[in-house]
Design an enzyme around this catalytic site. Structure first.
Site, short mmCIF file in Angstrom:
data_model
loop_
_atom_site.label_atom_id
_atom_site.label_comp_id
_atom_site.label_asym_id
_atom_site.label_seq_id
_atom_site.Cartn_x
_atom_site.Cartn_y
_atom_site.Cartn_z
N LEU A 126 29.40 63.39 30.78
CA LEU A 126 29.85 63.16 32.16
C LEU A 126 30.56 64.16 32.73
O LEU A 126 31.71 64.23 32.27
CB LEU A 126 30.09 61.79 32.39
CG LEU A 126 30.15 61.36 34.09
CD1 LEU A 126 30.17 59.78 34.19
CD2 LEU A 126 31.47 61.81 34.92
N HIS A 230 42.14 61.40 27.12
CA HIS A 230 42.70 62.50 27.88
C HIS A 230 42.84 62.23 29.24
O HIS A 230 42.32 61.23 29.90
CB HIS A 230 41.55 63.76 27.82
CG HIS A 230 42.34 65.14 28.36
ND1 HIS A 230 42.31 65.15 29.39
CD2 HIS A 230 42.20 66.08 27.71
CE1 HIS A 230 42.71 66.43 29.94
NE2 HIS A 230 42.76 67.09 28.37
#
Length: 336
Positions: A126, A230
């Protein structure tokens, strides 16, 4: 401006996808920014839609978000992962050491290599172009994958998992990799990640330690990375949790990022989506729906105001064109 829609990837999309990969910031194994590593992935994904599969056999159903002829993002469903080389993760387990003589009991965490998700399906890849952010397209990309799964239950293994990019410092350093993986691969994170993209998971089985690792032996910076996404992956992580995924202490062996999983029937979009025959007209001041049509090569998803009318759904002419449907055809829809 016409409605944006999702469709299966085509080989002709390679250049556009490569540009997206180059601005992704690295760390996305399934979207490498190296052309030689990316090209076979795009070609394999394109072939997955045309191979007439009958069961989950390792196909990669990559889709692209298109608007006015421009590719703005990607997302993919992996029908069954690790069938050739295994799908390796660490699971954070607990172990207990006790001494009667010292009257001491110590709990410690272990990183245990597992193949628990070999053969499961996966959602991933994605990525949304920076120029398209802020319009709800990240949610669009994510939910389009679940509508694909709902439309292709026989082609997608259960359960489904998702890996998130692990945390990185502002200077790009990856503490988990520096403290563990690098010692066994003897290369930088980007080089190992690219090798994994190009060669598959066998290199992990070949080079990574085969025995559990005590977390206590890792530096504090590496410990802090365990299961931490992240910064740029945090919105995607939160969307996965809202969709019904859960973090069950599985992490990526390279960067320590979280792996989440769910049963397909527990996915919010799958549970709430419904099938409707199409009526093409003016839905008026209607709520937004995410709508999908077709199977494999003809699969499409778009987002538009739509109105439920009894057992049918009224959609606009533009939405019908994006979905490739005519009056009376069946679509799957879920309220936005």
């Amino acid at each position: 401006m016409s409605l944006a829609f999702m469709r299966p990837v085509k080989r002709e999309d390679f250049d556009a996808i490569l540009e997206l990969a180059k601005v992704s910031g690295g760390g996305m194994t399934n979207l490498p920014s190296d052309a030689d590593a990316l090209r076979p992935r795009v070609e394999f994904a394109a072939d997955s839609f045309t191979g007439n599969p009958t069961e989950p056999s390792g196909e990669v159903y990559m889709m692209v978000l298109e608007q006015d002829g421009k590719v703005l993002g990607t997302a993919a469903v992996f029908s069954a992962v690790g069938l050739e080389y295994g799908f390796v993760n660490y699971r954070i387990n607990k172990t207990v050491h006790a001494s009667k003589q010292l009257k001491k009991r110590v709990e410690r965490r272990l990183l245990v290599p597992t193949h628990d998700f070999t053969g499961a399906s996966e959602v991933g890849s994605l990525f949304l172009s920076p120029e398209a952010r802020g319009g709800g397209f990240g949610k669009f990309l994510a939910k389009a994958r679940y509508l694909f799964i709902a439309q292709h239950r026989n082609l997608v293994a259960d359960p489904v998992c998702a890996e998130l990019r692990g945390w990185r410092a502002p200077d790009g350093k990856q503490p988990f990799w520096e403290s563990l993986g690098k010692l066994f691969f003897d290369m930088e994170f980007e080089d190992a990640d690219l090798a994994n993209s190009a060669m598959g998971n066998q290199i992990i089985s070949d080079l990574m330690p085969r025995h559990p690792i005590y977390v206590a032996l890792l530096p504090e910076a590496a410990k802090a990375c365990l299961g931490k996404p992240h910064d740029s992956a945090l919105p995607a992580y939160n969307m996965l949790l809202k969709e019904g995924f859960a973090f069950n202490r599985y992490i990526d062996v390279f960067d320590g990022g979280p792996l989440v999983d769910a049963r397909i029937d527990d996915l919010k979009t799958v549970k709430e989506s419904r099938l409707y025959p199409v009526v093409i007209g003016d839905p008026g001041e209607a709520p937004l729906f995410l709508m999908a049509s077709g199977y494999l090569q003809s699969f499409r998803v778009t987002r538009a105001p739509s109105k439920i009318d009894g057992e049918a759904m009224i959609i606009s002419k533009d939405a019908a064109q994006r979905l490739g449907v005519k009056a009376g055809d069946e679509i799957r829809a879920v309220k936005w």
